[in-house]
Structures are given as C-alpha cells and as structure tokens.
Write a protein that holds these residues in place. Sequence first.
Motif, mmCIF file in Angstrom:
data_model
loop_
_atom_site.group_PDB
_atom_site.id
_atom_site.type_symbol
_atom_site.label_atom_id
_atom_site.label_comp_id
_atom_site.label_asym_id
_atom_site.label_seq_id
_atom_site.Cartn_x
_atom_site.Cartn_y
_atom_site.Cartn_z
ATOM 1 N N GLY A 219 0.824 -1.222 0.020
ATOM 2 C CA GLY A 219 0.019 0.092 0.074
ATOM 3 C C GLY A 219 0.888 1.248 0.058
ATOM 4 N N ILE A 220 0.392 2.148 -0.649
ATOM 5 C CA ILE A 220 1.119 3.707 -0.928
ATOM 6 C C ILE A 220 0.266 4.487 -0.792
ATOM 7 N N LEU A 221 0.246 5.691 0.171
ATOM 8 C CA LEU A 221 -0.663 6.872 0.182
ATOM 9 C C LEU A 221 0.032 7.671 -0.618
ATOM 10 N N ALA A 222 -0.735 8.101 -1.774
ATOM 11 C CA ALA A 222 -0.102 8.709 -2.782
ATOM 12 C C ALA A 222 -1.146 9.945 -3.052
ATOM 13 N N ASP A 223 -1.792 10.422 -2.098
ATOM 14 C CA ASP A 223 -2.911 11.368 -2.566
ATOM 15 C C ASP A 223 -2.299 12.937 -1.928
ATOM 16 N N GLN A 224 -1.472 13.089 -1.182
ATOM 17 C CA GLN A 224 -0.964 14.421 -0.774
ATOM 18 C C GLN A 224 0.090 14.804 -1.699
ATOM 19 N N ARG A 225 0.480 16.130 -1.260
ATOM 20 C CA ARG A 225 1.397 17.088 -2.438
ATOM 21 C C ARG A 225 2.642 16.352 -2.174
ATOM 22 N N VAL A 226 3.639 16.615 -3.080
ATOM 23 C CA VAL A 226 4.866 16.134 -3.228
ATOM 24 C C VAL A 226 5.804 17.462 -3.648
ATOM 25 N N GLY A 227 7.024 17.388 -3.665
ATOM 26 C CA GLY A 227 7.663 18.282 -4.194
ATOM 27 C C GLY A 227 8.115 18.250 -5.738
ATOM 28 N N MET A 228 9.263 18.776 -6.094
ATOM 29 C CA MET A 228 9.693 18.753 -7.444
ATOM 30 C C MET A 228 9.933 17.376 -7.997
ATOM 31 N N GLN A 229 10.302 16.473 -7.013
ATOM 32 C CA GLN A 229 10.199 15.246 -7.574
ATOM 33 C C GLN A 229 9.070 14.339 -7.983
ATOM 34 N N GLY A 230 8.057 15.167 -8.169
ATOM 35 C CA GLY A 230 6.807 14.645 -8.298
ATOM 36 C C GLY A 230 6.629 14.801 -9.788
ATOM 37 N N PRO A 232 4.406 16.247 -13.002
ATOM 38 C CA PRO A 232 3.329 16.890 -13.301
ATOM 39 C C PRO A 232 2.136 16.170 -13.877
ATOM 40 N N VAL A 233 0.842 16.288 -13.309
ATOM 41 C CA VAL A 233 -0.295 15.617 -13.971
ATOM 42 C C VAL A 233 -1.433 16.252 -13.522
ATOM 43 N N ARG A 234 -2.602 16.068 -13.977
ATOM 44 C CA ARG A 234 -4.040 16.814 -13.404
ATOM 45 C C ARG A 234 -4.652 15.743 -12.439
ATOM 46 N N PHE A 235 -4.975 16.763 -11.224
ATOM 47 C CA PHE A 235 -5.440 15.858 -10.329
ATOM 48 C C PHE A 235 -6.951 16.613 -9.782
ATOM 49 N N PHE A 236 -8.056 16.008 -9.828
ATOM 50 C CA PHE A 236 -9.338 16.890 -9.542
ATOM 51 C C PHE A 236 -9.142 17.756 -10.810
ATOM 52 N N GLY A 237 -8.658 17.653 -11.823
ATOM 53 C CA GLY A 237 -8.606 18.666 -12.850
ATOM 54 C C GLY A 237 -7.644 19.857 -12.988
ATOM 55 N N ARG A 238 -6.820 19.643 -11.667
ATOM 56 C CA ARG A 238 -5.785 20.962 -11.531
ATOM 57 C C ARG A 238 -4.455 20.284 -11.428
ATOM 58 N N LEU A 239 -3.631 21.015 -12.541
ATOM 59 C CA LEU A 239 -2.317 20.632 -13.027
ATOM 60 C C LEU A 239 -1.657 20.905 -11.507
ATOM 61 N N THR A 240 -0.819 19.609 -11.194
ATOM 62 C CA THR A 240 -0.090 19.576 -9.931
ATOM 63 C C THR A 240 0.903 18.543 -10.272
ATOM 64 N N ARG A 241 1.637 18.297 -8.999
ATOM 65 C CA ARG A 241 2.625 17.243 -9.145
ATOM 66 C C ARG A 241 2.399 16.068 -8.120
ATOM 67 N N ALA A 242 2.529 14.748 -8.473
ATOM 68 C CA ALA A 242 2.162 13.567 -7.835
ATOM 69 C C ALA A 242 3.178 12.830 -7.875
ATOM 70 N N SER A 243 3.000 11.909 -6.792
ATOM 71 C CA SER A 243 4.282 10.773 -6.765
ATOM 72 C C SER A 243 4.180 9.656 -7.941
ATOM 73 N N PRO A 244 5.322 9.535 -8.536
ATOM 74 C CA PRO A 244 5.168 8.608 -9.649
ATOM 75 C C PRO A 244 5.418 7.135 -9.148
ATOM 76 N N LEU A 245 5.733 6.944 -7.704
ATOM 77 C CA LEU A 245 6.044 5.711 -7.193
ATOM 78 C C LEU A 245 5.026 4.574 -7.431
ATOM 79 N N PRO A 246 3.859 4.626 -7.149
ATOM 80 C CA PRO A 246 2.944 3.610 -7.405
ATOM 81 C C PRO A 246 3.235 3.030 -8.831
ATOM 82 N N SER A 247 2.865 4.041 -9.949
ATOM 83 C CA SER A 247 2.958 3.652 -11.275
ATOM 84 C C SER A 247 4.294 2.699 -11.601
#
Length: 436
Positions: A219-230, A232-247
């Motif tokens: 299990g990986i909790l990946a819903d919260q914010r990350v820094g520059m290592q994230g 860029p993707v859209r989440f709830f339609g908003r461009l942000t950075r997300a963890s690529p670890l699960p993928s």
Amino acid sequence: MSAASALRGGDGNSTKLEVSDESLKNHPKIWKWRLEWLGQTGFEKLAGILPGRWAFRLGEVLGGLAWYFMRERRQIVMRNLRIAFYGERDLPALRRLARDSFRRTAANLLSALHTASLPVDQVGKILSVENPELLEKALSDSRGLVFMPSHMGNWEILTRMNRMFPPGHASGAFYRPLNNPLLNERVVAQREVDGTRLFSKNDSLHNVTGFLREGSLIGILADQRVGMQGEPVRFFGRLTRASPLPSLMARRSKSAVLTMSLITDPPGRWRVIYHPVDRPLKTADCMRSLEIAMKASPVDVFWLQERWKVYINRRRTIREWLGPDPCGEGKPHRALLWLSGAPADWRLPKEWTHPDVIYEIVLAPGQARPSWSTGEEIIHTAPVTNDRRKLGKSLVAIDESHALPVDYILTAAASETLKKASDRESIPLVSLPHPS
C-alpha cells in the motif's frame, strides 16, 4: 534493544518507555520526544478504554471545537474544496462540507488511536469490504498488487486488514518515519504486529519490486502533495505534481493497481471499496482512479493539508513548477499581478507566464491600466496602505470574487504590509526585485 525501545505486550503497544542509546539520552530534544510519547500513549489509552462508537463521537465534538480555533487550517480546507469541487458545488455548500470534514477528520483520527490496540480478531467486525471480487481478479491477473488508498477515513486500520486478503499473499506498506524516534518505534511496532511489512523512502526499490513479484500486496498513500520530485499531472482537474512511485513499481514488477475508498459506515465502522486503474498504469491513470475513490465520500477525506500548493519563489518560476506541458485542459491556476504600490514601469516577466495560469491585475484606486494590458484581464483595486487589516479585507474580497481561490501573488518590491496580509490569508507571495 534498539535506540528508542519499549517493553511491549502481545498487541505491539508500548507499556513502558526506555531509552538505551546514550546519544539519544543526551539529545537536546529528548524531553520533547518523551512528552510527545507520553501524550500519544495517554490518548491511545483513553481511546482504547472507550467503546469505538464513543471514541468516534468524542472525536466529532473535538473536531467541531477545532473548527473555531484553527483559522489557518480552515483556510486550507476551503482552498482544497474550492479546487476539488469547482463547478460542482457552490460556496455555501463547500463551507458546510469543510465544517463537516473537520468533525469527521477528528473522529477518524481519534478512532485510529482506538483501533491501534484492538485485538486482531475484532478488526473484521468494524471493517468490511464491499467488492472483494475486484481484488481477487487483480491478483489472478498479475504477479502482485499495488494498493493506492488515500488519507481517508480511519486509514491507519488498513495495515490491519491482512486477514481480508486471499491466503498466500504477504502484505506491506510504505511509511514516512516520524521525526520523533520514540514515537516512530511505537508506531512501527503497532503497524507490524499483524504481519504487515513496512518500507520507508530509504529502502531500495529493488527490494520493493521483488516483494511484489512474489505475489505480495503493498500500500502507498499517494494522494498528498509532493515536491519537485513529483510528476506533473492533473488531479481533480488541477495541474499539480504527484508521486510516480505507484506507477513505477507496478510497471517494473508487472503488478496490478487498485485505488481504495475508506468510508465511515456507520460511525465507528468503515467500509472499503476497491477501484480499478486503467492501463498503461501511468501516474495520470493512477491519479484519475484515486480521484474517483476520494469522491465516494468527500467528508471522509483528510483535506487539512494544502494539496495544490505551488512551490515557487524568486528562483523557481511557475513554469518550472508546473512543467512546460499543460497536460490538457482543466481548472486553471489563478494568480494576482499586484501593481498597487509596485513600480510604475514593472510588468509581468515572460518566465512567469504559463498556459495554465490566468493573471488578474490589482491596481490602486485611480491607477491607470498598464499600457501593455490586453484589455481582457480582470481588474481589481486595492489600497496602498500600511493597515494590514484593511489590505487583508481587500485580499479576501478578491479571493472570493471567483469560485477558484487565488493560487499566488506576483509583484515587485512588496511592502511589509502586503507580505503580512498575504501570509495571514495563506496565499503565497513572490516579490521580485525591481530591475535597476
């Protein structure tokens, strides 16, 4: 004995605090750590004594009180909800949801203390799975399985649901070590007591992917914010950075991915719903499924961390943070170009433009629109003043003039009053030097 160890009973809970490492005994924060440990232990004992439903109800009362005293957190929750549900719910409805989420979050957090020491044979009585067949199919079609729960409901209980998985599959989870080593060892012991293997960010990905290839679940909790290592993707339609670890882990180990909803149903009990993730299991695919999982019960989601925070400063522009690709259409970023009190010849620097950002211009009363303006920008007025409260009211009015919140303010040579007003309203401010 490890650096910060405790005598434990059979349930993995500390019953006596002992510190054997001399370097920790003399650490300047040792008494702070001990007080935090005692506070955590005390709350767990209290929550453990109460029936589960009572612990939940007490948490609701505490959350209701916290709503009145935690102004900054109220702002963060409202900002998150305004972005997540832009175009779906009006401001009064979002305020009601924000207040309810305060109560529900506190109830779930106190419940987590209660369930931490719950006998393992009792877990199945308060945790159910709505669609276990989705999990069984995912395991039959792949070597292993990556779970993506969010900070939702009593998420700590998920490390105790091993007995709900098909037999023959080990389970693990990623965790972030706590800054307090005394508390960290206590929490790790609680999470491992039911057989869950824990991985930290310092563990090699080869070990994790090998664990998955053996047919395990992680299990990986990946819903919260990350820094520059994230990524860029859209989440709830908003461009942000997300963890690529699960993928990344799923594709390396050829594992399936499921996201999870954890819904309070009824108070003191929780229900898991699994959600599939579309292939090719890229980060954007994972985040779309996670969004669906969170929308299953928004009031259960932990909204108290600013999820869509922009990490910008004088040296890191919005272009660098969002990346050059706008990743399709969605909810734009809203920024203020603060010209009220700024040097008359200052204008928006090119490196601070981005296709996903809409700038609104703030002028002083009577100040002329700048000559470079296209005439299509939204114009606001704000006084040039040393009165922080007065400027703060103008800033709030500007922020609430649109359904989306203001993401940041860009200006030159900002006054101390503007800095304090933006800080109080939790709106990032970047003050660029005026070119000489």
